[in-house]
Scaffold this motif. Structure first.
Motif, PDB file in Angstrom:
ATOM      1  N   GLN A   4      23.890  -3.967  -1.465  1.00 28.62           N
ATOM      2  CA  GLN A   4      22.584  -4.394  -1.954  1.00 28.62           C
ATOM      3  C   GLN A   4      22.290  -3.960  -3.381  1.00 28.62           C
ATOM      4  O   GLN A   4      21.414  -4.543  -4.021  1.00 28.62           O
ATOM      5  CB  GLN A   4      21.482  -3.846  -1.030  1.00 28.62           C
ATOM      6  CG  GLN A   4      21.523  -4.427   0.376  1.00 28.62           C
ATOM      7  CD  GLN A   4      20.384  -3.918   1.232  1.00 28.62           C
ATOM      8  OE1 GLN A   4      20.130  -2.716   1.292  1.00 28.62           O
ATOM      9  NE2 GLN A   4      19.682  -4.825   1.895  1.00 28.62           N
ATOM     10  N   ASN A   5      22.978  -2.943  -3.892  1.00 28.46           N
ATOM     11  CA  ASN A   5      22.676  -2.506  -5.251  1.00 28.46           C
ATOM     12  C   ASN A   5      23.957  -2.108  -5.964  1.00 28.46           C
ATOM     13  O   ASN A   5      25.012  -1.881  -5.342  1.00 28.46           O
ATOM     14  CB  ASN A   5      21.668  -1.348  -5.246  1.00 28.46           C
ATOM     15  CG  ASN A   5      22.135  -0.176  -4.398  1.00 28.46           C
ATOM     16  OD1 ASN A   5      23.052   0.544  -4.788  1.00 28.46           O
ATOM     17  ND2 ASN A   5      21.517   0.020  -3.237  1.00 28.46           N
TER      18      ASN A   5
ATOM     19  N   GLU B 140      26.018   1.157  -5.167  1.00 32.02           N
ATOM     20  CA  GLU B 140      26.988   1.071  -4.065  1.00 32.02           C
ATOM     21  C   GLU B 140      28.315   0.504  -4.540  1.00 32.02           C
ATOM     22  O   GLU B 140      29.380   0.932  -4.090  1.00 32.02           O
ATOM     23  CB  GLU B 140      26.415   0.203  -2.944  1.00 32.02           C
ATOM     24  CG  GLU B 140      25.225   0.837  -2.244  1.00 32.02           C
ATOM     25  CD  GLU B 140      24.545  -0.107  -1.272  1.00 32.02           C
ATOM     26  OE1 GLU B 140      23.719   0.361  -0.482  1.00 32.02           O
ATOM     27  OE2 GLU B 140      24.839  -1.331  -1.314  1.00 32.02           O
TER      28      GLU B 140
ATOM     29  N   ASN C 162      23.811   3.145   0.455  1.00 29.51           N
ATOM     30  CA  ASN C 162      24.030   3.158   1.907  1.00 29.51           C
ATOM     31  C   ASN C 162      25.384   3.830   2.153  1.00 29.51           C
ATOM     32  O   ASN C 162      26.428   3.225   1.922  1.00 29.51           O
ATOM     33  CB  ASN C 162      24.015   1.728   2.444  1.00 29.51           C
ATOM     34  CG  ASN C 162      24.188   1.666   3.950  1.00 29.51           C
ATOM     35  OD1 ASN C 162      24.676   2.610   4.575  1.00 29.51           O
ATOM     36  ND2 ASN C 162      23.802   0.553   4.532  1.00 29.51           N
TER      37      ASN C 162
ATOM     38  N   PRO D  69      15.757   0.487   1.115  1.00 26.02           N
ATOM     39  CA  PRO D  69      16.888  -0.080   0.383  1.00 26.02           C
ATOM     40  C   PRO D  69      16.468  -0.693  -0.940  1.00 26.02           C
ATOM     41  O   PRO D  69      15.419  -1.329  -1.043  1.00 26.02           O
ATOM     42  CB  PRO D  69      17.433  -1.149   1.344  1.00 26.02           C
ATOM     43  CG  PRO D  69      16.288  -1.476   2.246  1.00 26.02           C
ATOM     44  CD  PRO D  69      15.504  -0.196   2.386  1.00 26.02           C
TER      45      PRO D  69
ATOM     46  N   VAL E 238      17.415  -3.350  -3.751  1.00 22.86           N
ATOM     47  CA  VAL E 238      18.212  -4.566  -3.898  1.00 22.86           C
ATOM     48  C   VAL E 238      18.268  -4.947  -5.371  1.00 22.86           C
ATOM     49  O   VAL E 238      17.232  -5.257  -5.978  1.00 22.86           O
ATOM     50  CB  VAL E 238      17.634  -5.728  -3.073  1.00 22.86           C
ATOM     51  CG1 VAL E 238      18.494  -6.978  -3.244  1.00 22.86           C
ATOM     52  CG2 VAL E 238      17.531  -5.341  -1.604  1.00 22.86           C
TER      53      VAL E 238
ATOM     54  N   ASP F   3      22.275 -12.894  -5.258  1.00 25.59           N
ATOM     55  CA  ASP F   3      23.146 -13.606  -4.322  1.00 25.59           C
ATOM     56  C   ASP F   3      24.287 -14.330  -5.023  1.00 25.59           C
ATOM     57  O   ASP F   3      25.387 -14.454  -4.466  1.00 25.59           O
ATOM     58  CB  ASP F   3      22.312 -14.611  -3.508  1.00 25.59           C
ATOM     59  CG  ASP F   3      21.334 -13.906  -2.573  1.00 25.59           C
ATOM     60  OD1 ASP F   3      21.568 -12.730  -2.252  1.00 25.59           O
ATOM     61  OD2 ASP F   3      20.334 -14.551  -2.177  1.00 25.59           O
TER      62      ASP F   3
END
Length: 408
Positions: free
Chosen positions: A139-140, A143, A194, A263, A265, A269
């Motif tokens: 998501q980011n 990560e 995460n 979370p 983000v 996409d």
């Protein structure tokens, strides 16, 4: 057929079986291919291949005397570049462009060749694989970068184990342990990450999704010994990886417990368009493909990913991979017919984007860490099971609709 000619052909067939096994070829393909080569060399026989044993029985047609060979082998690793060279060598032997004695020497040379890519290049590929996977499912950007470093550290552990350990039995839990320790402590500086996703991305090369798929393909082809052995080995590998990551997480909690955060983000996409080719390029190095096969492998990955997305939208997430597997199966068979090479050389690049091995790992994590009752395990695993079956069905239907000419 004189004795010398028979011995040369016999030795070549036995060496061929060992080479194909070493390069990670599925058992049912090895058996079918060796039977075809055997008959092309005017011999008859049958073959039994398992992850640890190669059995060869040969005889001259019309004679009753049979020769049996039982060879203890180790489970092979994917080496698609060497597989392509071996396939071309066999074609040369059958067509008469290469003498059988010369071919046996070349086959040994192929098996003894050094890796096609340097240690530094492979090291970079491991980091790129982990980062690209995190880009697909994360998501980011934190990560992505932390996962890339985790992949580099994992490869460093592989080099240390190969250099100092006499056995690689502890490699799977060890790389997961190191990735979990790194991910846990990295969350101190990057609390938005995460951690389980970072650990999964760091060890994604070890997740046995592809080997589970190949095991199911063996079982579907009624190669029960090989399929069962390969499946149990894959499940044990999954459990060892999870144990290593769980141990690492427990050790981190002794020092510091990460606070719960919402979370963050930051990855749009559309970055999937970048992540898919990056993951594909890294797998070219990990699978040891030849550079000339790279464009076709990349296209196979795009077809698999696009087909799975389209199928998930209209057939459901569990059935989505069926369409992706069907498309890449037909595409790889068309490519095989056009080039005269084994469809495996590009097929596995598409399949690896479809396999739900990571979902099996995540499901196991939910059962252990999130207080999910074991009676709910079938509900957790049903989607993973459906995805595996969808991939298997797609490959089977692709072979029915447009079969490849080559058995390999």
């Amino acid at each position: 057929m004189d004795r010398k000619t028979y011995q040369q052909r016999r030795d070549f067939l036995v060496s061929l079986g060992q080479a194909l096994h070493k390069f990670g070829t599925p058992s049912f393909r090895i058996e079918n291919h060796m039977l075809n080569v055997c008959r092309a060399l005017e011999l008859d026989g049958y073959f039994l291949v398992s992850p640890t044993l190669l059995t060869v029985v040969l005889w001259i047609p019309g004679e009753n005397k049979k020769h049996n060979y039982h060879i203890r082998v180790k489970p092979g690793d994917l080496d698609l570049g060497s597989l392509a060279k071996t396939d071309k060598l066999v074609d040369d032997v059958i067509s008469g462009n290469c003498e059988i004695g010369e071919a046996a020497t070349k086959l040994k040379d192929i098996q003894n060749e050094p890796p096609p890519y340097s240690v530094k290049t492979t090291w970079f590929a491991f980091g790129l694989t982990s980062g690209a996977f995190a880009m697909l499912v994360g998501q980011n950007w934190s990560e992505v970068w932390v996962s890339s470093v985790a992949g580099l550290i994992v490869f460093g552990v592989i080099l240390l184990v190969e250099r100092f350990a006499s056995s690689g039995e502890a490699l799977d839990p060890l790389v997961a342990l190191v990735a979990a320790l790194f991910g846990g402590f990295a969350s101190y500086w990057f609390p938005e990450i995460n951690v389980p996703l970072v650990v999964l991305s760091g060890i994604i090369v070890f997740i046995p999704g592809l080997s589970i798929t190949l095991a199911l393909k063996d079982l579907a082809a009624r190669h029960l010994i090989s399929g069962t052995s390969r499946f149990m080995d894959s499940m044990l590998c999954l459990c060892k990886l999870y144990f290593g990551s769980a141990l690492g997480s427990a050790l981190v909690k002794l020092v510091w417990v990460k606070p719960v955060m919402e979370p963050v983000v930051t990855i749009p996409d559309w970055m999937d368009i970048v992540a898919v080719p990056l993951l594909s390029l890294s797998l070219i190095i990990v699978f040891k493909n030849r550079l000339r096969d790279t464009p076709w492998g990349l296209l196979c990955c795009f077809l698999a990913y696009g087909g799975a997305l389209f199928g998930s939208q209209y057939l459901g997430e569990g059935m989505g991979p069926f369409l992706g597997a069907l498309i890449v199966g037909i595409y790889s068979n068309i490519w095989s017919r056009a080039t005269g090479m084994s469809s495996l050389i590009i097929l596995l690049h598409g399949v690896v984007l479809l396999v739900p091995g990571s979902k099996a790992y995540i499901g196991l994590d939910k059962v252990i860490n999130n207080g999910v009752a074991f009676v709910d395990l079938p509900q957790i695993g049903v989607q993973t099971f459906m995805m595996f079956m969808s991939i298997l069905a797609g490959l089977i239907f692709a072979r029915m609709i447009f079969p490849a000419k080559k058995s390999l």
